[in-house]
Design a protein around this motif. Structure first.
Motif, PDB file in Angstrom:
ATOM      1  N   LEU A   1      52.896  10.160  -1.862  1.00 47.59           N
ATOM      2  CA  LEU A   1      52.425   9.306  -0.791  1.00 47.59           C
ATOM      3  C   LEU A   1      52.901   7.871  -1.017  1.00 47.59           C
ATOM      4  CD1 LEU A   1      48.728  10.577  -0.490  1.00 47.59           C
ATOM      5  CD2 LEU A   1      50.706  11.295   0.861  1.00 47.59           C
TER       6      LEU A   1
ATOM      7  N   PHE B   1      55.027   8.894   3.757  1.00 47.29           N
ATOM      8  CA  PHE B   1      53.722   9.488   3.995  1.00 47.29           C
ATOM      9  C   PHE B   1      52.638   8.524   3.522  1.00 47.29           C
ATOM     10  CE2 PHE B   1      56.605  13.130   3.325  1.00 47.29           C
ATOM     11  CZ  PHE B   1      56.418  13.779   4.543  1.00 47.29           C
ATOM     12  N   THR B   2      51.718   8.204   4.427  1.00 45.62           N
ATOM     13  CA  THR B   2      50.659   7.252   4.107  1.00 45.62           C
ATOM     14  C   THR B   2      49.368   7.942   3.665  1.00 45.62           C
ATOM     15  OG1 THR B   2      49.986   7.210   6.449  1.00 45.62           O
ATOM     16  CG2 THR B   2      51.587   5.557   5.702  1.00 45.62           C
TER      17      THR B   2
ATOM     18  N   THR C   1      60.911  10.274   5.540  1.00 45.58           N
ATOM     19  CA  THR C   1      59.559   9.966   5.996  1.00 45.58           C
ATOM     20  C   THR C   1      58.759   9.303   4.881  1.00 45.58           C
ATOM     21  OG1 THR C   1      59.649  11.969   7.354  1.00 45.58           O
ATOM     22  CG2 THR C   1      57.497  10.917   7.103  1.00 45.58           C
TER      23      THR C   1
ATOM     24  N   GLN D   1      48.208  12.665   7.390  1.00 44.67           N
ATOM     25  CA  GLN D   1      49.476  12.424   8.085  1.00 44.67           C
ATOM     26  C   GLN D   1      50.558  13.368   7.580  1.00 44.67           C
ATOM     27  OE1 GLN D   1      52.075   9.996   6.506  1.00 44.67           O
ATOM     28  NE2 GLN D   1      53.389   9.687   8.289  1.00 44.67           N
ATOM     29  N   ALA D   2      50.587  13.633   6.274  1.00 41.72           N
ATOM     30  CA  ALA D   2      51.589  14.542   5.713  1.00 41.72           C
ATOM     31  C   ALA D   2      51.428  15.942   6.290  1.00 41.72           C
ATOM     32  CB  ALA D   2      51.467  14.575   4.188  1.00 41.72           C
TER      33      ALA D   2
END
Length: 308
Positions: free
Chosen positions: A129, A234-235, A232, A239-240
């Motif tokens: 993340l 990922f936060t 991407t 979200q992932a």
């Protein structure tokens, strides 16, 4: 070699700066007057260029062949040669990532019956993340249809979790003929061994240090890494999960697969189902063992179970 456009510019420069006639300017640079007077009659391709750039921006890791498939689906009549020319002129070539050195040697193909659920492959891929917290993704792939059956991201995935995901997948899709995986601790756990025995599913482990024996899953992981994970940020895990789920649906139903003649896995699976229950083996297959059972010296799952 000087291109015609450069020669036209040279003739224009001589005529404007030295007040030469066209005939004399062409003689100085050894250019044919017909070539200098030629004007292109190609149709306007500005709209195609705009659409090609938009697709390349949306699918940043796709080359001109896959972009041509998307344009063809939208009704674009241009051939692949014209698309390739515009692709090169727009500077849209995909930057090649550094790859590992490939092993040299012969490899025996594996006999796989050409029908869905003939064999599944399992493997993990890792990422992190934005805050640095690492997570894993369990990918399950149908080796024949090339469909991604499940893609499960989480910070920790145990053998019990693997079994739960497989049971849910079988309830939706049906039981596979066999499952292939590496020798990870989650996949050689007592939970997995007992589950495969209770469900009468053949579970084959590849030889240690031989990831090419699980090539379908490794190939899928490479595509996911290249087209999704490396592109991407990922936060959060929520979200992932959403992004990976959307990419999996796109992979199965929209993304053209080169090994399937640029069909989507979903279309290929539908064609195999329409062929009926009996299908010939895939071309180039021959009778050979899937993989060696691991760990070394262990031939039956019951031996591992009894060892605790």
């Amino acid at each position: 070699m000087v291109r015609p456009a450069a020669k036209r510019d040279a003739v224009a420069h001589l005529r404007s700066q030295f007040e030469m006639s066209e005939r004399r300017a062409c003689a100085v640079i050894a250019a044919d007057r017909t070539m200098i007077r030629y004007r292109s009659v190609r149709p306007d391709d500005s709209s195609l260029r705009l659409r090609l750039r938009a697709l390349a921006q949306e699918r940043r890791r796709f080359g001109y062949r896959r972009l041509f498939i998307f344009l063809h689906r939208e009704g674009e009549p241009s051939g692949i040669t014209r698309v390739y020319r515009l692709y090169r002129e727009e500077g849209l070539a995909v930057r090649k990532r550094r790859t590992r050195r490939k092993a040299i040697g012969t490899r025996a193909p594996i006999l796989v019956e050409a029908k869905p659920n003939a064999r599944w492959s399992l493997d993990f891929v890792h990422d992190q993340l934005e805050n640095g917290r690492r997570f894993r993704v369990l990918n399950i792939v149908d080796d024949v249809t090339r469909e991604c059956l499940a893609s499960v991201p989480d910070t920790s995935i145990s053998g019990v979790r693997v079994v739960r995901e497989l049971s849910a997948l079988i309830a939706r899709r049906g039981k596979p003929g066999m499952i292939v995986s590496d020798n990870g601790t989650e996949l050689t756990s007592n939970a997995v061994l007992k589950w495969s025995q209770d469900h009468c599913i053949q579970w084959h482990y590849i030889a240690p240090g031989k990831p090419m024996q699980n090539g379908y899953s490794e190939s899928f992981n490479g595509r996911m890494r290249d087209e999704l994970l490396n592109e991407t940020v990922f936060t959060s895990m929520a979200q992932a999960r959403a992004v990976i789920s959307a990419w999996m649906a796109d992979y199965n139903t929209t993304r053209p697969h080169s090994a399937l003649g640029y069909q989507t896995p979903a279309v290929h699976a539908a064609k195999l189902k329409a062929m009926g229950p009996v299908s010939p083996p895939l071309r180039g297959s021959e009778l050979s063992p899937i993989a060696h059972t691991a760990p070394h010296g262990v031939t039956l799952a019951e031996t591992l179970l009894s060892a605790g």
